[in-house]
Enzyme design. Structure first.
Site, PDB file in Angstrom:
ATOM      1  N   GLU A  38      -9.801  -4.453   5.981  1.00 13.58           N
ATOM      2  CA  GLU A  38      -8.802  -4.715   7.037  1.00 13.58           C
ATOM      3  C   GLU A  38      -8.762  -3.660   8.136  1.00 13.58           C
ATOM      4  OE1 GLU A  38      -8.331  -6.385   4.251  1.00 13.58           O
ATOM      5  OE2 GLU A  38      -7.622  -8.309   4.992  1.00 13.58           O
ATOM      6  N   ALA A  87      12.753 -23.561  11.763  1.00 17.29           N
ATOM      7  CA  ALA A  87      12.949 -23.919  10.348  1.00 17.29           C
ATOM      8  C   ALA A  87      13.387 -22.696   9.546  1.00 17.29           C
ATOM      9  CB  ALA A  87      11.658 -24.508   9.796  1.00 17.29           C
ATOM     10  N   GLN A  99      12.797 -32.636  12.590  1.00 16.78           N
ATOM     11  CA  GLN A  99      11.831 -32.096  13.555  1.00 16.78           C
ATOM     12  C   GLN A  99      10.478 -31.779  12.904  1.00 16.78           C
ATOM     13  OE1 GLN A  99      12.535 -30.775  17.150  1.00 16.78           O
ATOM     14  NE2 GLN A  99      13.920 -32.486  16.921  1.00 16.78           N
ATOM     15  N   ARG A 128     -10.958  -2.966  -2.956  1.00 19.68           N
ATOM     16  CA  ARG A 128     -10.882  -4.092  -2.013  1.00 19.68           C
ATOM     17  C   ARG A 128     -11.904  -3.854  -0.914  1.00 19.68           C
ATOM     18  NH1 ARG A 128      -6.296  -8.094  -0.157  1.00 19.68           N
ATOM     19  NH2 ARG A 128      -7.074  -8.653   1.892  1.00 19.68           N
ATOM     20  N   GLY A 148       0.791  -1.227   0.000  1.00 17.00           N
ATOM     21  CA  GLY A 148       0.000   0.000   0.000  1.00 17.00           C
ATOM     22  C   GLY A 148       0.830   1.288   0.000  1.00 17.00           C
ATOM     23  N   CYS A 201      10.672 -15.041   3.461  1.00 13.39           N
ATOM     24  CA  CYS A 201       9.838 -16.232   3.525  1.00 13.39           C
ATOM     25  C   CYS A 201      10.611 -17.387   4.137  1.00 13.39           C
ATOM     26  CB  CYS A 201       9.370 -16.599   2.123  1.00 13.39           C
ATOM     27  SG  CYS A 201       8.471 -18.151   2.102  1.00 13.39           S
TER      28      CYS A 201
HETATM   29 FE1  SF4 Z   1       5.130 -16.235   5.074  1.00 11.86          FE
HETATM   30 FE2  SF4 Z   1       5.561 -18.696   6.036  1.00 11.86          FE
HETATM   31 FE3  SF4 Z   1       4.180 -18.377   3.761  1.00 11.86          FE
HETATM   32 FE4  SF4 Z   1       6.746 -17.906   3.772  1.00 11.86          FE
HETATM   33  S1  SF4 Z   1       5.795 -19.882   4.170  1.00 11.86           S
HETATM   34  S2  SF4 Z   1       5.176 -16.599   2.889  1.00 11.86           S
HETATM   35  S3  SF4 Z   1       7.047 -17.060   5.834  1.00 11.86           S
HETATM   36  S4  SF4 Z   1       3.579 -17.653   5.765  1.00 11.86           S
END
Ligand code: SF4
Ligand code: NAP
Length: 682
Positions: free
Chosen positions: A176, A668, A423, A226, A70, A365
């Site tokens: 939102e 992770a 894990q 939206r 945004g 990510c």
């Molecule tokens: Fe976000 Fe987890 Fe999806 Fe990656 S895997 S985009 S960190 S929610």
């Protein structure tokens, strides 16, 4: 709808997803859209280069349309200090760098206009009426009538600038809980001028914005609105009101409607992994049935088959996916090529995207550390091919093996168990974490495609590694549970979290959990057994108090009481409240669930012993005994470095990654990031 057959390929399993759609002057090649997501990349060095690379990578991955994070039309509407604004022609050249990068990659990009209203983390934030948001420390000032008209004009001005900068359209953010949504909800709009009061006057602000933008831009410039399809706030709109409002938005000149779900301060989760996939379809369908322009579905859509089913069902015409495009920029291309099983799946964990944004870091990510850091990675093949041994098939070992093999190395991956995952095999047993299954499937497929030599069920020995002719040895041998010094730790009542999650032991009805980190909370959730809530939309709605009929204001209903299967008591030694280390965007959900299940929580505990009477502990010097059947140890982990020590003794060099490197605060996210970064250097 027409099924699509691609040259040289069998009929697509996703015909609806792959059919083109014409909106305004633009023909979209498929129905997959990258939803708007704030990245905070503007806070780093070389922000334009980063943003251009971030969006162009997704465009090259064949996503039909990209919505930017945004941009506020005025300085007081930014999310926080230094946030994104587009209000001056001086900024056009910067934006042209982004739009041309996307165009050159074959894509189209739309600028989202977002005024944060009372969510702006600014001392001078504004709103329709006074009244602080639960999630902001700053109280807003009410806009005067003249200022409301000026704000409407600012949206039109920004849209015009976006058109000049080469964007394909704008999305007006009306959901939102941001400014526009604050005008449409009675809860936050207590005005008595032409912009407040009854329904008609509350929806006037967004309608005037849509009309003003439409009047200022060309007919071929896409205007997306939206809408808040379900507010999940007391005093929010009812379903029939949302439908009536959507019709008015269409009449005012919008080309397409995107659907938002809930406000950021709603007490109902909307996008976390604990929300079932496509849970909000009834709210989307309610909008779709009211209008004749295309409607986009969003929230918890992370696989092609879910997306395909949504469009095939007629509930929406397009799907918006933001996080899945962080996880795999080639999502749409892989669908087109019939290679959906190669998509790196977003597991809805929020750990590297939303949790980063909410704690003033940049978005990336967990499953794809390149996301948002495109310009930092050198993806060229390695200078020479090496023979590499990787020991341990958990997240760190799998990520390292995959990256190395893709760079041209010959990689052997040794895993003692018969399956990959480490894990993660335990994590996926936790209710709300079933998405980890998809991550394991992805790695399994990708490692085989990259021709990694998988040695499952093989305990690598130091001799084998030393004599195996490897150029590099990488140890991702993970962690071992920490066993605290506690009298009676070998009593039959005491079990480890691994025994519990793997189902190896029977757990009684009265349980004490020692240690309240991520794993302690996961074990509590597991023991309470609410798996269906995160799988079945109806069970989710009932548990969280969502009115599935959409007739109540805000779509809320009284939540169902929870009848826990067990009496659970959690402990930690620290004096602070339990759960402080949990993720910002998901910790509150977990804590709310455990509160509802009446889980007792004790901070500042000292543990003394476990015996037939139960757990002996003290708080503030007062000794107590808790009569429990089972005591579960979730007391952290230590690096598993036995193999490393043996190799050292033989004078063989090996690198440590993941939990075997540093066990504390390992998750992770760090494991995959560390492994990927090391792999691109070898
Ligand atoms: Fe976000 Fe987890 Fe999806 Fe990656 S895997 S985009 S960190 S929610
Ligand atoms: P953790 O977060 O480090 O928690 C360990 C717990 O054990 C703490 O509550 C600690 O609290 C206690 N403890 C430590 N040493 C102890 C000792 N000697 N005796 C008794 N208690 C002791 O570790 P974890 O729960 O094992 O999780 C491991 C990693 O996985 C963490 O980084 C975690 O964030 C991650 N994880 C994340 C999620 C998620 O949802 N994001 C889920 C699971 C795991 P006191 O010292 O106060 O007692």
């Amino acid at each position: 709808m027409r099924a699509v057959t691609l040259p040289g390929l069998p009929m697509s399993p996703d015909p609806h997803l792959l059919s083109p759609l014409r909106i305004a002057g633009v023909t979209l090649p498929n129905r997959m859209v990258m939803g708007a997501m704030h990245t905070r990349l503007e806070t780093l060095d070389r922000p334009l280069q980063r943003l251009a690379a971030f969006y162009a990578t997704r465009a090259a991955g064949e996503i039909a349309l990209i919505l930017t994070g945004g941009y506020s039309p005025v300085p007081e509407g930014v999310m926080d200090e230094g946030g994104l604004v587009l209000d001056s022609a001086d900024q056009l050249d910067e934006h042209r760098q982004i739009t041309s990068a996307v165009r050159e990659a074959g894509g189209r990009i739309v600028l989202q206009i977002l005024h944060a209203g009372r969510y702006a983390k600014l001392a001078d934030c504004v709103a329709p009426s006074p009244g602080k948001a639960r999630i902001n420390v700053h109280a807003p000032r009410a806009l005067s009538t003249a200022e409301v008209w000026a704000t409407i004009e600012s949206f039109a001005h920004t849209a015009s600038l976006a058109e000049q900068a080469g964007y394909a359209g704008v999305e007006i953010m009306g959901s939102e809980g941001y400014l526009i949504n604050e005008f449409t909800a009675a809860l936050t709009n207590r005005r008595n001028d032409e912009f407040g009061g009854d329904f008609e006057r509350r929806i006037r602000f967004p309608l005037e914005i849509v009309r003003a933008v439409r009047a200022r831009v060309g007919r071929d410039f896409m205007l997306i609105y939206r809408i808040s399809s379900i507010d999940l706030m007391e005093g929010g709109m009812t379903g029939p009101e949302v439908a009536a409002f959507a019709r008015r938005i269409e009449q005012a000149g919008a080309d397409m409607i995107n659907t938002g779900v809930g406000w950021h301060e709603s007490a109902v989760p909307t996008i976390a992994a604990s929300v079932p996939r496509a849970a909000w379809l009834a709210a989307v369908r309610n909008v779709k049935q009211a209008v004749s322009i295309p409607v986009m579905a969003s929230n918890r859509i992370n696989t092609p088959d879910v997306a395909e089913r949504i469009i095939a069902s007629g509930a929406a015409d397009l799907v918006s996916m933001a996080r899945p495009l962080l996880a795999d920029p080639e999502f749409a291309k892989k669908v087109r090529l019939g290679r959906s099983d190669e998509i790196n799946l977003c597991i809805a964990c929020n750990q590297a995207c939303l949790d980063h944004i909410f704690t003033e870091r940049t978005a990336s990510c967990l499953v794809n550390p390149r996301a948002g850091r495109e310009i930092e990675f050198d993806d060229r093949a390695a200078a020479g091919s090496k023979r590499i041994a990787v020991v341990g098939g958990g997240p760190a070992g799998m990520a390292f093996a995959l990256e190395s093999a893709r760079r041209g190395h010959r990689v052997s991956l040794f895993e003692a168990q018969d399956e990959l995952g480490g894990q993660l095999i335990l994590a996926r047993k936790v209710p709300g974490k079933f998405e980890f299954d998809g991550m394991l499937r992805y790695f399994d497929r990708a490692l085989r495609l990259a021709e990694v030599d998988l040695r499952l069920g093989t305990m690598a020995s130091a001799v084998e590694l030393a004599d195996g002719g490897f150029d590099e040895i990488v140890l991702a041998t993970g962690v071992l549970p920490r066993i605290p010094a506690l009298e009676g730790v070998d009593h039959p009542k005491v079990v480890g979290y691994q025994d519990v999650l793997s189902g190896r032991v029977m757990v009684g009805d009265r349980v004490a959990i020692l240690g309240a980190g991520g794993i302690g909370f996961d074990v509590a959730e597991f023991l309470l057994g609410n798996a269906e809530e995160s799988l079945d939309p109806n069970a989710f709605m009932t548990a969280w108090g969502v009115d599935a009929s959409l007739s109540a204001p805000g779509g809320l209903a009284p939540p169902a009481p929870h009848h826990p299967r067990r009496q659970v008591h959690m402990f930690q030694r620290k004096r602070e409240s339990l759960g402080r280390s949990l993720g910002k965007s998901t910790g509150w959900i977990l804590k709310a669930k455990l509160r509802k299940a009446r889980v007792a929580m004790t901070a500042g505990a000292s543990y003394h012993a476990v015996d037939d009477r139960g757990l002996h502990y003290s708080v503030d010097g007062e000794r107590r005994v808790l009569d429990v059947d089972t005591v579960v140890l979730c007391t952290g982990q230590e690096p598993n470095r036995g193999l490393h020590a043996e190799l050292e003794r033989r004078g063989v060099a090996a690198r440590l990654i993941g939990g075997a490197h540093v066990a504390s605060e390992l998750d992770a996210k760090r494991a995959i990031d560390e492994a990927t970064r090391l792999a691109v250097t070898i």
